[in-house]
Design a protein around this motif. Structure first.
Motif, PDB file in Angstrom:
ATOM      1  N   ARG A 335      40.125  38.583  46.769  1.00 11.02           N
ATOM      2  CA  ARG A 335      41.429  37.896  46.834  1.00 11.02           C
ATOM      3  C   ARG A 335      41.403  36.762  47.853  1.00 11.02           C
ATOM      4  O   ARG A 335      41.902  35.669  47.604  1.00 11.02           O
ATOM      5  N   ARG A 336      40.810  37.044  49.011  1.00  9.62           N
ATOM      6  CA  ARG A 336      40.734  36.015  50.059  1.00  9.62           C
ATOM      7  C   ARG A 336      39.936  34.813  49.556  1.00  9.62           C
ATOM      8  O   ARG A 336      40.323  33.665  49.739  1.00  9.62           O
ATOM      9  N   THR A 337      38.814  35.077  48.891  1.00  9.76           N
ATOM     10  CA  THR A 337      37.985  33.973  48.367  1.00  9.76           C
ATOM     11  C   THR A 337      38.760  33.161  47.343  1.00  9.76           C
ATOM     12  O   THR A 337      38.711  31.919  47.346  1.00  9.76           O
ATOM     13  N   MET A 338      39.512  33.842  46.478  1.00 13.52           N
ATOM     14  CA  MET A 338      40.194  33.164  45.370  1.00 13.52           C
ATOM     15  C   MET A 338      41.392  32.342  45.856  1.00 13.52           C
ATOM     16  O   MET A 338      41.910  31.509  45.112  1.00 13.52           O
ATOM     17  N   GLU A 339      41.830  32.578  47.104  1.00 13.63           N
ATOM     18  CA  GLU A 339      42.929  31.773  47.654  1.00 13.63           C
ATOM     19  C   GLU A 339      42.488  30.334  47.919  1.00 13.63           C
ATOM     20  O   GLU A 339      43.308  29.420  47.984  1.00 13.63           O
ATOM     21  N   ASP A 340      41.184  30.137  48.083  1.00 12.27           N
ATOM     22  CA  ASP A 340      40.620  28.799  48.299  1.00 12.27           C
ATOM     23  C   ASP A 340      40.254  28.230  46.922  1.00 12.27           C
ATOM     24  O   ASP A 340      39.346  28.734  46.259  1.00 12.27           O
ATOM     25  N   SER A 341      40.969  27.181  46.492  1.00 11.18           N
ATOM     26  CA  SER A 341      40.808  26.744  45.095  1.00 11.18           C
ATOM     27  C   SER A 341      39.407  26.207  44.816  1.00 11.18           C
ATOM     28  O   SER A 341      38.875  26.375  43.716  1.00 11.18           O
ATOM     29  N   GLY A 342      38.786  25.588  45.820  1.00  7.06           N
ATOM     30  CA  GLY A 342      37.410  25.105  45.636  1.00  7.06           C
ATOM     31  C   GLY A 342      36.460  26.262  45.371  1.00  7.06           C
ATOM     32  O   GLY A 342      35.626  26.223  44.455  1.00  7.06           O
ATOM     33  N   LYS A 343      36.614  27.313  46.186  1.00  8.49           N
ATOM     34  CA  LYS A 343      35.755  28.490  46.011  1.00  8.49           C
ATOM     35  C   LYS A 343      36.082  29.201  44.704  1.00  8.49           C
ATOM     36  O   LYS A 343      35.177  29.713  44.021  1.00  8.49           O
ATOM     37  N   ASP A 380      35.550  41.699  26.431  1.00 13.94           N
ATOM     38  CA  ASP A 380      36.269  40.877  25.473  1.00 13.94           C
ATOM     39  C   ASP A 380      37.497  41.618  24.922  1.00 13.94           C
ATOM     40  O   ASP A 380      38.598  41.067  24.858  1.00 13.94           O
ATOM     41  N   THR A 381      37.309  42.881  24.558  1.00 12.61           N
ATOM     42  CA  THR A 381      38.410  43.702  24.036  1.00 12.61           C
ATOM     43  C   THR A 381      39.518  43.853  25.084  1.00 12.61           C
ATOM     44  O   THR A 381      40.705  43.706  24.775  1.00 12.61           O
ATOM     45  N   LEU A 382      39.112  44.127  26.329  1.00 16.67           N
ATOM     46  CA  LEU A 382      40.096  44.314  27.401  1.00 16.67           C
ATOM     47  C   LEU A 382      40.863  43.016  27.666  1.00 16.67           C
ATOM     48  O   LEU A 382      42.086  43.035  27.851  1.00 16.67           O
ATOM     49  N   ALA A 383      40.141  41.892  27.653  1.00 11.48           N
ATOM     50  CA  ALA A 383      40.785  40.601  27.906  1.00 11.48           C
ATOM     51  C   ALA A 383      41.768  40.257  26.789  1.00 11.48           C
ATOM     52  O   ALA A 383      42.897  39.815  27.055  1.00 11.48           O
ATOM     53  N   THR A 384      41.349  40.493  25.566  1.00 11.91           N
ATOM     54  CA  THR A 384      42.224  40.199  24.419  1.00 11.91           C
ATOM     55  C   THR A 384      43.502  41.026  24.487  1.00 11.91           C
ATOM     56  O   THR A 384      44.603  40.520  24.239  1.00 11.91           O
ATOM     57  N   ALA A 385      43.357  42.304  24.864  1.00 17.14           N
ATOM     58  CA  ALA A 385      44.529  43.191  24.947  1.00 17.14           C
ATOM     59  C   ALA A 385      45.542  42.673  25.973  1.00 17.14           C
ATOM     60  O   ALA A 385      46.750  42.850  25.811  1.00 17.14           O
ATOM     61  N   ARG A 386      45.045  42.019  27.011  1.00 18.72           N
ATOM     62  CA  ARG A 386      45.945  41.502  28.057  1.00 18.72           C
ATOM     63  C   ARG A 386      46.338  40.047  27.811  1.00 18.72           C
ATOM     64  O   ARG A 386      47.146  39.497  28.569  1.00 18.72           O
ATOM     65  N   GLY A 387      45.716  39.422  26.850  1.00 18.22           N
ATOM     66  CA  GLY A 387      45.983  38.012  26.586  1.00 18.22           C
ATOM     67  C   GLY A 387      45.482  37.106  27.690  1.00 18.22           C
ATOM     68  O   GLY A 387      46.097  36.079  28.007  1.00 18.22           O
ATOM     69  N   ILE A 388      44.355  37.490  28.297  1.00 11.22           N
ATOM     70  CA  ILE A 388      43.765  36.658  29.356  1.00 11.22           C
ATOM     71  C   ILE A 388      42.323  36.320  28.980  1.00 11.22           C
ATOM     72  O   ILE A 388      41.786  36.851  28.003  1.00 11.22           O
ATOM     73  N   THR A 389      41.703  35.460  29.779  1.00 11.01           N
ATOM     74  CA  THR A 389      40.303  35.115  29.500  1.00 11.01           C
ATOM     75  C   THR A 389      39.394  36.241  30.001  1.00 11.01           C
ATOM     76  O   THR A 389      39.769  36.982  30.927  1.00 11.01           O
ATOM     77  N   PRO A 390      38.190  36.340  29.448  1.00 12.63           N
ATOM     78  CA  PRO A 390      37.228  37.323  29.959  1.00 12.63           C
ATOM     79  C   PRO A 390      36.912  37.114  31.440  1.00 12.63           C
ATOM     80  O   PRO A 390      36.705  38.087  32.168  1.00 12.63           O
ATOM     81  N   VAL A 391      36.889  35.850  31.899  1.00 16.32           N
ATOM     82  CA  VAL A 391      36.622  35.593  33.325  1.00 16.32           C
ATOM     83  C   VAL A 391      37.732  36.219  34.174  1.00 16.32           C
ATOM     84  O   VAL A 391      37.468  36.899  35.174  1.00 16.32           O
ATOM     85  N   GLN A 392      38.979  36.017  33.758  1.00 12.43           N
ATOM     86  CA  GLN A 392      40.111  36.604  34.491  1.00 12.43           C
ATOM     87  C   GLN A 392      40.028  38.132  34.450  1.00 12.43           C
ATOM     88  O   GLN A 392      40.316  38.814  35.434  1.00 12.43           O
ATOM     89  N   MET A 393      39.595  38.664  33.319  1.00 17.23           N
ATOM     90  CA  MET A 393      39.466  40.126  33.187  1.00 17.23           C
ATOM     91  C   MET A 393      38.421  40.666  34.159  1.00 17.23           C
ATOM     92  O   MET A 393      38.608  41.720  34.768  1.00 17.23           O
ATOM     93  N   ALA A 394      37.333  39.911  34.329  1.00 17.48           N
ATOM     94  CA  ALA A 394      36.299  40.331  35.288  1.00 17.48           C
ATOM     95  C   ALA A 394      36.886  40.406  36.697  1.00 17.48           C
ATOM     96  O   ALA A 394      36.602  41.336  37.457  1.00 17.48           O
ATOM     97  N   LEU A 395      37.764  39.435  37.033  1.00 17.48           N
ATOM     98  CA  LEU A 395      38.415  39.444  38.350  1.00 17.48           C
ATOM     99  C   LEU A 395      39.347  40.658  38.464  1.00 17.48           C
ATOM    100  O   LEU A 395      39.376  41.348  39.486  1.00 17.48           O
ATOM    101  N   GLU A 396      40.073  40.942  37.397  1.00 16.98           N
ATOM    102  CA  GLU A 396      41.037  42.051  37.448  1.00 16.98           C
ATOM    103  C   GLU A 396      40.350  43.410  37.527  1.00 16.98           C
ATOM    104  O   GLU A 396      40.880  44.343  38.121  1.00 16.98           O
ATOM    105  N   LEU A 397      39.143  43.497  36.934  1.00 16.90           N
ATOM    106  CA  LEU A 397      38.380  44.749  37.081  1.00 16.90           C
ATOM    107  C   LEU A 397      38.107  45.023  38.553  1.00 16.90           C
ATOM    108  O   LEU A 397      38.160  46.163  39.010  1.00 16.90           O
ATOM    109  N   GLN A 398      37.812  43.961  39.303  1.00 11.97           N
ATOM    110  CA  GLN A 398      37.567  44.148  40.734  1.00 11.97           C
ATOM    111  C   GLN A 398      38.865  44.468  41.484  1.00 11.97           C
ATOM    112  O   GLN A 398      38.898  45.380  42.304  1.00 11.97           O
ATOM    113  N   TYR A 399      39.933  43.755  41.155  1.00 10.37           N
ATOM    114  CA  TYR A 399      41.209  43.982  41.853  1.00 10.37           C
ATOM    115  C   TYR A 399      41.722  45.403  41.622  1.00 10.37           C
ATOM    116  O   TYR A 399      42.238  46.057  42.522  1.00 10.37           O
ATOM    117  N   GLU A 400      41.577  45.882  40.378  1.00  8.48           N
ATOM    118  CA  GLU A 400      42.176  47.178  40.019  1.00  8.48           C
ATOM    119  C   GLU A 400      41.172  48.324  40.066  1.00  8.48           C
ATOM    120  O   GLU A 400      41.555  49.483  39.923  1.00  8.48           O
TER     121      GLU A 400
END
Ligand SMILES: [Zn+2]
Length: 555
Positions: A335-343, A380-400
C-alpha cells in the motif's frame, strides 16, 4: 592343455548347476532401443542380467510371472536434484521413495551448476551411507566458480581465475565425474561469460564428459529480469540455445540443454525455432541433446509471486509463508509503495511482465488464500468476477491475502504450452528427466508433481493415451538414450552382462497419480523395480532397500 579344458568344462557345469537369483517369465521386453516389444524371459544372477531368451523351467531361487506386463531397463534420470537426499542421515530419504517408485534406478546428480566438493567426498559419503538408486556425479560449474572467486563473483573471471577453475574441473573429472553442470540463470553462473564456459568445457573433453546446462534464459528473458529494474535486451531462450550450440561447436563436447522448455505466454511456440536450431547444429556434427520433464508447469511456477520483491521490501524473496518473520506485513508495504504514483506504474509494469511469463492470467491458479472461494480459480476468473484487471486482482490478492506471504497467496503458473511440450518430446534427441529432489510426504505441498511421477506420466499420457511418442520410444528416452548421452555403458539396455536395473510395468494400469495439490502420490502400475538385481519396488510396494552404487565414468 587337456587339463585346462577339463577345468573349464567343470567350471561351466558348476555355473550351470547354480540356479538364477531371479527369473522373469512371460513378459514383453522393451529392451530400451526403441524397438517393438518381444516375448522373452530374463534371468538375473549376481546383480547382472545373466540370460535373455526362452528360460522357462530353468532353476531359479525366485520366479516372477510377468504375463501382460512390459519388462524394460531401469529409468535413468538425466537431471536429478537427488544429491542432497542421497547424502541424508535419514535412511528413508536415501531410499528415494518418490524416485524409485516411478522406475528410476539411476540419477544424474549435482545439476544446475551446484555440486558438493570434492566429489571424492560425496562419493565416499554415499558409499558409506548406502543409497537406493545408482548415482552418476557431475562437477558443478557454480561450485567451482565460487571456490575460486569466493564472494567476488559478480563479474567475469580473470584468466588466472579461469586457470584455477580448470584445475578444479580436471580434478572432478579425475574423480570419475560424468561431466560438468552449469546453472546460468542462477548465482553465480549468471556472471560467467561464454568464453569462460568454453575454457572449462575443454577440460572435460579428454575425459569424454558431458556439459549439461540450465541455460541463461528459458523465456523472453531470464527469470530474475524485472523490466522496471533491469536493462532490456537480456538473453532469450533462443539466444541461450545458440550459446549452448556454440560451446558444443568450439569444444567438441557433448552438450545438453537441461529441462528444455519455452516459458511464458508471449513466447509459446518458440520450441519450433529451438528444434530447428538443434537439428541444424546436429547436421553440422554438433553433439547437442536435451532432457525434459513432461509437464506444462515448472518448478518456479509453483512459487509464482506477481508482486515485485522491491515493492514489498522483500529482498530474500521467498514464497515460503512467514519466512521473513511474523512481523512481515507485505500488504501494508505494498500500500505504501502504491501511494507513490511513479512507483505504482513500475509495479504494474513488473506484474504485467511476470503474469505473461507465468502463462498469462488465465493460466495462473490460486492454490492457497485465506478466502477459500479463491482456491482453484485463475487470476483471470477472479478479476472478471470483480470487473477489474488481472493486474489489479494481483494487488488485491496481496491486500486481502496472507499478510506475511509475498503476493498474499500461493499461486501456480502454467507457463509452458502443451504444444511445446509435445514438440520437444517428439524429437529423437530428447531424453526424460524429473528435475526432482528426494521428497517425503511430510515435506509438504510446496513441491511439483514431477517429483513422484514424471516417467510414468510420460508412458501414460504422452505414450499410451495421446501417442505423442510411441511407448517404445518413451521407454527409450528414459533408458538407452540417457545412458548413451551420459556415457553410462553398463545400463540402459536389456542385454546379457549388463547391470540388472529393471522395471516391470503394467500398460493397463501404469499412470501418474501425483497432482499439483497432492504431489506426493506415487505412480500406479510400476510393479517391480530392481537396482543391481535387488528389489526397490516389489509387487507395487517400496522395499526401502539401498542397493545403489556410485557409478564410475570411463572414457
Ligand atoms: Zn534447472
Amino acid at each position: 592343455m587337456r587339463r585346462i579344458a577339463a577345468l573349464l568344462l567343470l567350471r561351466s557345469c558348476l555355473v550351470l548347476a547354480q540356479p538364477y537369483d531371479l527369473l522373469i517369465t512371460g513378459g514383453r521386453l522393451l529392451d530400451g532401443t526403441g524397438n517393438p516389444a518381444i516375448y522373452s524371459d530374463v534371468a538375473i544372477q549376481g546383480g547382472k542380467i545373466a540370460a535373455i531368451g526362452r528360460l522357462r523351467g530353468s532353476p531359479a531361487a525366485r520366479t516372477i510371472d510377468a504375463k501382460g506386463k512390459y519388462v524394460c531397463p531401469g529409468f535413468i534420470d538425466m537431471h536429478s536434484h537427488a544429491d542432497g537426499g542421497l547424502g541424508s542421515e535419514d535412511r528413508r530419504r536415501r531410499a528415494a521413495p518418490n524416485l524409485v517408485s516411478q522406475g528410476i534406478t539411476t540419477v544424474c546428480v549435482n545439476p544446475d551448476g551446484a555440486s558438493p566438493w570434492p566429489l571424492s567426498k560425496q562419493r565416499a559419503n554415499y558409499e558409506r551411507l548406502a543409497i537406493g538408486p545408482n548415482a552418476a556425479l557431475l562437477v558443478g560449474h557454480g561450485t567451482v566458480r565460487r571456490l575460486v572467486m569466493k564472494d567476488d563473483y559478480k563479474r567475469p573471471a580473470t584468466p588466472a581465475e579461469i586457470a584455477k577453475m580448470r584445475e578444479l574441473v580436471r580434478q572432478g573429472m579425475q574423480e570419475k565425474a560424468f561431466g560438468m553442470s552449469a546453472g546460468l540463470e542462477y548465482v553465480p553462473g549468471i556472471w560467467s561469460t561464454t568464453d569462460e564456459l568454453i575454457d572449462l568445457v575443454r577440460e572435460i573433453v579428454p575425459y569424454g564428459g558431458v556439459y549439461t546446462v540450465h541455460q541463461r534464459s528459458e523465456s523472453t528473458d531470464p527469470r530474475w529480469y524485472q523490466p522496471s529494474v533491469d536493462k532490456p535486451g537480456q538473453p532469450t531462450m533462443l539466444d541461450a540455445v545458440e550459446e549452448t550450440i556454440r560451446i558444443g561447436a568450439e569444444t567438441g563436447a557433448t552438450v545438453i540443454w537441461s529441462h528444455a522448455k519455452a516459458m511464458g505466454a508471449n513466447y509459446w511456440g518458440s520450441s519450433k525455432a529451438a528444434i530447428r536450431l538443434i537439428d541444424r547444429a546436429r547436421a553440422r556434427g554438433i553433439d547437442i541433446w536435451t532432457d525434459q520433464y513432461p509437464y506444462n508447469s515448472t518448478g518456479g511456477d509453483g512459487s509464482t509471486v506477481l508482486i515485485p520483491a522491491w515493492a514489498i521490501g522483500d529482498n530474500a524473496f521467498s514464497s515460503a509463508r512467514g519466512k521473513a518473520g511474523a512481523k512481515a506485513d507485505y500488504a501494508s508495504a505494498l500500500r505504501r509503495t502504491m501511494e507513490d504514483s511513479g512507483k505504482a506504474d513500475k509495479v504494474r509494469t513488473d506484474i504485467t511482465h511476470e503474469m505473461a511469463r507465468r502463462g498469462g492470467p488465465e493460466n495462473i491458479v490460486v492454490f492457497d488464500h485465506p478466502d477459500h472461494g479463491f482456491i482453484g480459480k485463475s487470476l483471470d476468473t477472479l478479476a472478471t468476477a470483480r470487473g477489474i484487471t488481472p493486474v489489479q486482482m494481483a494487488l488485491e490478492l496481496q491486500y486481502e491475502g496472507y499478510r506475511d506471504r509475498p503476493g498474499g497467496a500461493r499461486l501456480r503458473g502454467f507457463s509452458v504450452w502443451e504444444d511445446d511440450v509435445d514438440a520437444i518430446m517428439a524429437q529423437p534427441w530428447n531424453a526424460t528427466s524429473t528435475d526432482a529432489a528426494i521428497a517425503l510426504p511430510e515435506d509438504g505441498p510446496d513441491t511439483h508433481a514431477r517429483y513422484s511421477t514424471a516417467h510414468p506420466r510420460k508412458l501414460r499420457r504422452y505414450g499410451l493415451d495421446r501417442g505423442v511418442i510411441s511407448i517404445e520410444n518413451a521407454v527409450r528416452s528414459s533408458t538407452s538414450l540417457p545412458a548413451q548421452i551420459m556415457g553410462i555403458r553398463d545400463r540402459g539396455l536389456l542385454r546379457e552382462g549388463l547391470a540388472a536395473d529393471l522395471v516391470i510395468f503394467d500398460p493397463a494400469t501404469v499412470r501418474d497419480k501425483a497432482t499439483f495439490s497432492e504431489p506426493h502420490q506415487y505412480a500406479e502400475g510400476i510393479d517391480f523395480v530392481l537396482v543391481n538385481g535387488k528389489f526397490v519396488v516389489e509387487s507395487g510396494k517400496l522395499t526401502g532397500a539401498l542397493p545403489g552404487v556410485v557409478l564410475t565414468h570411463s572414457r
